[in-house]
Design a protein around this motif. Structure first.
Motif, PDB file in Angstrom:
ATOM      1  N   THR A 148     -47.631 -18.864  -1.286  1.00 60.55           N
ATOM      2  CA  THR A 148     -46.339 -18.565  -0.669  1.00 60.55           C
ATOM      3  C   THR A 148     -46.441 -17.356   0.247  1.00 60.55           C
ATOM      4  N   GLN A 149     -47.267 -16.374  -0.123  1.00 59.24           N
ATOM      5  CA  GLN A 149     -47.439 -15.184   0.715  1.00 59.24           C
ATOM      6  C   GLN A 149     -48.420 -15.386   1.871  1.00 59.24           C
ATOM      7  N   CYS A 150     -49.166 -16.493   1.860  1.00 60.99           N
ATOM      8  CA  CYS A 150     -50.164 -16.734   2.897  1.00 60.99           C
ATOM      9  C   CYS A 150     -49.490 -16.931   4.256  1.00 60.99           C
ATOM     10  N   VAL A 151     -50.088 -16.377   5.299  1.00 62.24           N
ATOM     11  CA  VAL A 151     -49.486 -16.455   6.634  1.00 62.24           C
ATOM     12  C   VAL A 151     -49.540 -17.861   7.220  1.00 62.24           C
ATOM     13  N   SER A 152     -50.291 -18.772   6.614  1.00 58.43           N
ATOM     14  CA  SER A 152     -50.518 -20.080   7.240  1.00 58.43           C
ATOM     15  C   SER A 152     -49.231 -20.848   7.491  1.00 58.43           C
ATOM     16  N   TRP A 153     -48.329 -20.872   6.495  1.00 62.10           N
ATOM     17  CA  TRP A 153     -47.099 -21.642   6.686  1.00 62.10           C
ATOM     18  C   TRP A 153     -46.137 -20.921   7.636  1.00 62.10           C
ATOM     19  N   ILE A 154     -46.128 -19.593   7.596  1.00 66.33           N
ATOM     20  CA  ILE A 154     -45.274 -18.831   8.514  1.00 66.33           C
ATOM     21  C   ILE A 154     -45.707 -19.087   9.955  1.00 66.33           C
ATOM     22  N   ALA A 155     -47.019 -19.038  10.189  1.00 60.99           N
ATOM     23  CA  ALA A 155     -47.549 -19.261  11.524  1.00 60.99           C
ATOM     24  C   ALA A 155     -47.248 -20.676  12.016  1.00 60.99           C
ATOM     25  N   HIS A 156     -47.264 -21.632  11.103  1.00 60.42           N
ATOM     26  CA  HIS A 156     -46.981 -23.024  11.464  1.00 60.42           C
ATOM     27  C   HIS A 156     -45.588 -23.152  12.089  1.00 60.42           C
ATOM     28  N   TYR A 157     -44.589 -22.637  11.397  1.00 62.50           N
ATOM     29  CA  TYR A 157     -43.225 -22.761  11.919  1.00 62.50           C
ATOM     30  C   TYR A 157     -42.989 -21.820  13.099  1.00 62.50           C
ATOM     31  N   ASP A 158     -43.689 -20.697  13.111  1.00 61.84           N
ATOM     32  CA  ASP A 158     -43.595 -19.794  14.255  1.00 61.84           C
ATOM     33  C   ASP A 158     -44.142 -20.478  15.507  1.00 61.84           C
ATOM     34  N   ALA A 159     -45.248 -21.204  15.351  1.00 63.44           N
ATOM     35  CA  ALA A 159     -45.831 -21.927  16.487  1.00 63.44           C
ATOM     36  C   ALA A 159     -44.914 -23.048  16.953  1.00 63.44           C
ATOM     37  N   LEU A 160     -44.245 -23.706  16.024  1.00 62.73           N
ATOM     38  CA  LEU A 160     -43.301 -24.757  16.420  1.00 62.73           C
ATOM     39  C   LEU A 160     -42.157 -24.173  17.252  1.00 62.73           C
ATOM     40  N   ARG A 161     -41.713 -22.976  16.878  1.00 62.82           N
ATOM     41  CA  ARG A 161     -40.639 -22.332  17.651  1.00 62.82           C
ATOM     42  C   ARG A 161     -41.133 -21.889  19.018  1.00 62.82           C
ATOM     43  N   ARG A 162     -42.256 -21.199  19.033  1.00 65.92           N
ATOM     44  CA  ARG A 162     -42.694 -20.534  20.257  1.00 65.92           C
ATOM     45  C   ARG A 162     -43.479 -21.443  21.200  1.00 65.92           C
ATOM     46  N   ALA A 163     -44.299 -22.337  20.646  1.00 64.61           N
ATOM     47  CA  ALA A 163     -45.133 -23.182  21.495  1.00 64.61           C
ATOM     48  C   ALA A 163     -44.509 -24.544  21.769  1.00 64.61           C
ATOM     49  N   ALA A 164     -43.783 -25.076  20.781  1.00 63.88           N
ATOM     50  CA  ALA A 164     -43.222 -26.415  20.936  1.00 63.88           C
ATOM     51  C   ALA A 164     -41.738 -26.399  21.264  1.00 63.88           C
ATOM     52  N   GLY A 165     -41.085 -25.231  21.213  1.00 64.74           N
ATOM     53  CA  GLY A 165     -39.679 -25.134  21.582  1.00 64.74           C
ATOM     54  C   GLY A 165     -38.703 -25.671  20.565  1.00 64.74           C
ATOM     55  N   VAL A 166     -39.133 -25.795  19.293  1.00 67.44           N
ATOM     56  CA  VAL A 166     -38.225 -26.262  18.240  1.00 67.44           C
ATOM     57  C   VAL A 166     -37.214 -25.163  17.927  1.00 67.44           C
TER      58      VAL A 166
END
Length: 359
Positions: A148-166
């Protein structure tokens, strides 16, 4: 996925990898505010904070002002109510975000999941998780809270917001940002009802790239790969956690006494196979051109009772352009290097001789 989006996703992955491997001093005030916000989401008031120098110190600590008998140590983490509650909130957030992403962004989500989330998760397992594994009781069920503390899932949704425009809902973005701020501000943390133990970051974190999507693993050829200010450290050789002597003082006698095959292999590689063969006075039985790797040679040595070692050159080129020399232990009854090489692949000497090229 367009080249522009792929490039931006890779940049976001590297940004979050940098935070996962960070050796910057913790931003204690920001970390405490973010963690208090997460306590609020879980329905708990802000805790007292107890900062420690490393995960090992966290395992041994009894926070000031806490009666020893009432303190449920970190080896009982799986029974603590707050980590379980926060895990539930994160799972619920994932379901909500995934539901929004599924409509219109499915292919983009899968690619970002592979190139960002999976890549970071693999990197974390081979680097930042290792001090936790070493510090924890091996029998403790702790992995879910650290995932839960791992950055992997945070980065996933962050990338969807910033790179994919979600676009996520305001409350969803607020929750995601609290986890992101905590991950950027401190090391591991352990929440009890009224007190939260938080670790400082290491002062040393040394890795090497080893995967096709930018994955890294611990590696340091001349000292600790991870070190904390209190002296807690980790030595690693190409992703394998090893005793400190393997890195700082390898010698033939220690290698011969070592019972762990992987540790022994790492120690020999640290010395270098040619030096080890010379120092250990291994007897060369035979050598032959390697039919599976044209232009290189196989060499078979006697190593110890009923054991021989086959010295070969890797068929694949390393990232620095070199080909790694490595040794494989084989049974002592194998008479020549071609037969020994075939044995490592489950082939006869004749079958191995017909290989186009091995890797």
């Amino acid at each position: 996925m367009s080249c522009l989006v792929q490039r931006e996703a890779a940049e976001i992955r590297e940004e979050w990898l940098g935070w996962a491997l960070s050796t910057l001093p913790a931003d204690r005030r920001t970390a405490e505010e973010a963690i208090s916000g997460l306590y609020h989401l879980a329905g708990f008031p802000p805790p007292r904070f107890h900062w420690v120098t490393s995960p090992a110190a966290a395992m041994a600590t009894v926070p000031p002002g806490t009666r020893p008998r009432s303190w449920k140590g970190l080896d009982h983490l799986s029974k603590w109510p707050l980590p379980a509650r926060l895990n539930e909130l994160v799972q619920r957030l994932w379901l909500q975000l995934d539901a929004q992403v599924r409509w219109g962004h499915g292919p983009m989500d899968e690619l970002i999941k592979t190139r960002v989330r999976t890549s970071l998760s693999r990197s974390a397992e081979r680097s930042v998780f290792i001090p936790i594994v070493l510090a924890h009781d091996a029998g403790t069920n702790w992995s879910r809270w650290y995932n839960t503390q791992c950055v992997s899932w945070i980065a996933h949704y962050d990338a969807l917001r910033r790179a994919a425009g979600v676009v996520f809902a305001t409350e969803q973005s607020r929750q995601l940002e609290l986890w992101a701020i905590a991950a950027r501000s401190c090391g591991w943390w352990w929440p009890q009802r009224d007190i939260c133990v938080v670790s400082d970051r290491p002062v040393t974190m040394r890795t090497e790239v080893w995967g096709g999507n930018g994955e890294v693993r611990l590696h340091a050829p001349d000292g600790p790969a991870i070190r904390y200010t209190d002296g807690f450290d980790v030595h690693a050789w190409h992703g394998i956690q090893v005793p400190s002597w393997v890195i700082t003082d390898p010698d033939v006698q220690r290698i011969d006494r070592e019972t762990n095959i992987e540790v022994r292999r790492c120690a020999i590689e640290r010395i270098g196979w040619p030096s080890y063969i010379e120092q250990a006075r291994l007897w060369l039985i035979a050598s032959a051109p390697d039919p599976g790797n044209p232009g290189t040679e196989l060499r078979l040595y006697d190593m110890r009772k009923d054991t021989r070692v086959l010295l070969a050159i890797n068929g694949s080129v390393e990232r620095d352009g070199t080909r790694r020399q490595y040794g494989l232990t084989v049974p002592g009854y194998l008479p020549d290097p071609i037969t020994a090489a075939g044995w490592t692949y489950g082939l006869s000497a004749e079958q191995y001789s017909q290989l186009a090229r091995r890797t």
